[in-house]
Every structure is written in structure tokens, then in C-alpha cells.
Design a protein around this motif. Sequence first.
Motif, mmCIF file in Angstrom:
data_model
loop_
_atom_site.group_PDB
_atom_site.id
_atom_site.type_symbol
_atom_site.label_atom_id
_atom_site.label_comp_id
_atom_site.label_asym_id
_atom_site.label_seq_id
_atom_site.Cartn_x
_atom_site.Cartn_y
_atom_site.Cartn_z
ATOM 1 N N LEU A 9 -21.476 1.126 23.856
ATOM 2 C CA LEU A 9 -21.464 0.318 22.635
ATOM 3 C C LEU A 9 -21.936 1.147 21.441
ATOM 4 C CD1 LEU A 9 -20.778 -2.558 21.723
ATOM 5 C CD2 LEU A 9 -23.186 -3.141 21.993
ATOM 6 N N ILE A 12 -19.106 3.268 20.278
ATOM 7 C CA ILE A 12 -18.108 2.443 19.581
ATOM 8 C C ILE A 12 -18.585 2.119 18.170
ATOM 9 C CG2 ILE A 12 -16.973 0.178 19.555
ATOM 10 C CD1 ILE A 12 -17.148 0.323 22.709
ATOM 11 N N TYR A 13 -19.812 1.634 18.060
ATOM 12 C CA TYR A 13 -20.344 1.260 16.749
ATOM 13 C C TYR A 13 -20.430 2.476 15.825
ATOM 14 C CZ TYR A 13 -21.624 -3.490 18.276
ATOM 15 O OH TYR A 13 -21.590 -4.789 18.707
ATOM 16 N N ARG A 17 -16.167 -0.082 12.220
ATOM 17 C CA ARG A 17 -15.251 -1.213 12.439
ATOM 18 C C ARG A 17 -13.800 -0.784 12.241
ATOM 19 N NH1 ARG A 17 -17.167 -6.159 13.332
ATOM 20 N NH2 ARG A 17 -19.355 -6.620 12.902
ATOM 21 N N LEU A 39 -16.547 -2.079 29.468
ATOM 22 C CA LEU A 39 -15.616 -2.591 28.448
ATOM 23 C C LEU A 39 -15.263 -4.054 28.707
ATOM 24 C CD1 LEU A 39 -13.192 0.463 27.943
ATOM 25 C CD2 LEU A 39 -15.121 -0.237 26.506
ATOM 26 N N ALA A 43 -16.267 -7.051 26.138
ATOM 27 C CA ALA A 43 -15.214 -7.918 25.588
ATOM 28 C C ALA A 43 -15.538 -9.383 25.861
ATOM 29 C CB ALA A 43 -13.854 -7.546 26.186
ATOM 30 N N ARG A 47 -18.545 -8.538 21.896
ATOM 31 C CA ARG A 47 -19.003 -7.371 21.124
ATOM 32 C C ARG A 47 -17.828 -6.491 20.705
ATOM 33 N NH1 ARG A 47 -24.494 -6.897 22.318
ATOM 34 N NH2 ARG A 47 -24.659 -5.790 20.329
ATOM 35 N N ILE A 48 -16.791 -6.463 21.545
ATOM 36 C CA ILE A 48 -15.544 -5.761 21.234
ATOM 37 C C ILE A 48 -14.400 -6.727 21.534
ATOM 38 C CG2 ILE A 48 -16.493 -3.462 21.710
ATOM 39 C CD1 ILE A 48 -15.050 -3.542 24.435
ATOM 40 N N ARG A 49 -13.186 -6.327 21.225
ATOM 41 C CA ARG A 49 -12.034 -7.233 21.390
ATOM 42 C C ARG A 49 -10.909 -6.492 22.122
ATOM 43 N NH1 ARG A 49 -9.459 -9.286 15.819
ATOM 44 N NH2 ARG A 49 -9.328 -7.022 15.538
ATOM 45 N N TYR A 56 -8.866 -1.719 23.350
ATOM 46 C CA TYR A 56 -9.854 -2.584 22.713
ATOM 47 C C TYR A 56 -10.091 -2.090 21.287
ATOM 48 C CZ TYR A 56 -10.929 -3.682 27.612
ATOM 49 O OH TYR A 56 -10.849 -4.058 28.926
ATOM 50 N N ASP A 57 -10.737 -2.936 20.482
ATOM 51 C CA ASP A 57 -11.189 -2.456 19.176
ATOM 52 C C ASP A 57 -12.540 -3.068 18.818
ATOM 53 O OD1 ASP A 57 -10.647 -5.070 18.239
ATOM 54 O OD2 ASP A 57 -9.478 -4.396 16.517
ATOM 55 N N TYR A 58 -13.172 -2.440 17.823
ATOM 56 C CA TYR A 58 -14.396 -2.985 17.223
ATOM 57 C C TYR A 58 -13.905 -3.665 15.951
ATOM 58 C CZ TYR A 58 -19.017 -2.907 14.901
ATOM 59 O OH TYR A 58 -20.171 -3.250 14.243
#
Length: 205
Positions: A9, A12-13, A17, A39, A43, A47-49, A56-58
Motif C-alpha cells: 500500500l 501504491i500511495y 492517485r 491486492l 480491493a 483502499r484500491i480499486r 487495479y488503480d489508486y
Amino acid sequence: MQSIDKKILSRIYGRGRGWAFTKIDFVAEFGEVNIHQALSGLARAGRIRRVCHGVYDYPRYSELLGQALSPDVDQVAQALARKFHWRIQPSGDAALNLLGLSTQVPGKWVYLSDGPNREYAIGEDGAQALVFRKSALKDTGFKNRESGLMVQALKALGKESVDQAVIETLRQRLDPTIRERILKDTRAVTGWIYQIIKQVCRESD
């Protein structure tokens, strides 16, 4: 397992975004099974999509609308290219949109690729289509992403539609430090396209 979740995470962060990714983006540091579990859990926790199979994306977020925005399709395309080791190049309406020559968001984002023909439905509602079209390497083989973007955008516009406003828009979008590299990169393209690229890259005094 919790520590791996937190580490992933944090990665990713750190990218900000809008960044899209697959498990391939983490295999250098973590085991594949752990990445998949992390992941999936992130999801589920919101926290992610998940934007399409394996990607996935942030999510970008609009304070004004109070909701997550649609996925950045170009980021999704780049994530898939990294996953499959494809070279890709936005074409047509996608190239025009990315260079600010069109404000219309394409319903279908088409990318030239040295991989196979593929199509993905992006987002929860699948409203946007991401299409990869197998293409000759001469169309995807530029050293600079900006070179191919500009060539494809100009092809999509057509010679008669290129005016001074288009040239100025492209000039503003282009980092001055890479202009000479783009001129070298695009020497073999169609004559009229190269003439316009020269106008963009060589500002008149």
C-alpha cells in the motif's frame, strides 16, 4: 501478512492517485501469492480499486463531486504493457486527448502494440473500451513516448486540420529539453508530419 499489505500500500500511495498497476509491479520485492492476497484484500477494503481483470488503480478523487473518478485509461494501458512486456503507442482519439488537442474523452481508447490484438472493458460499468491493435514496429518503435504520441495525433488530425493553434498546443505540451531528441527520433516519418514536428520543436525567434 499485514506488513506486506502495508508495504504494498505504501508503494501504491507513493505513486499517487490515478496510478494503475498489476502484480508484476511488485514481484521484485514480494512473493506472487502474497501479492495476490494483498491486492485482493486491499480491493475488498476499498483502499484500491479493481478496474479490469488483473489490473487495479489508486483512484483519483473529486472533492467537488465527492466521489472517485473514472480510471485513467492511459495508466491502465501502461500497466498492461508492463505486465506483458509490450511496446505500446496511443493512436487516434487517445493521442489527441492525451496531447490536449481534443477535450472529448474517447469511448474507445486505441493503442498500437507489438503484442497481440486485445480488448478490455475498463471500470465497474465497463463504459470505456481499451483496445490494443497489433502493429508494425515502425509505429511503436520510437525511443521517446512523446515522439509517437505526436506522430499519431497528427495522423489522426490530418494535414489540412493542422493550424497554428495546434502547433502552439503541441509546443506547450512538449518539454523543451527533449525537442532535439524528438527531431532525431521522428526523421523517418511521413514528410508532412515531420515538417510540422520541426515547426513544433524549433520555435521561431
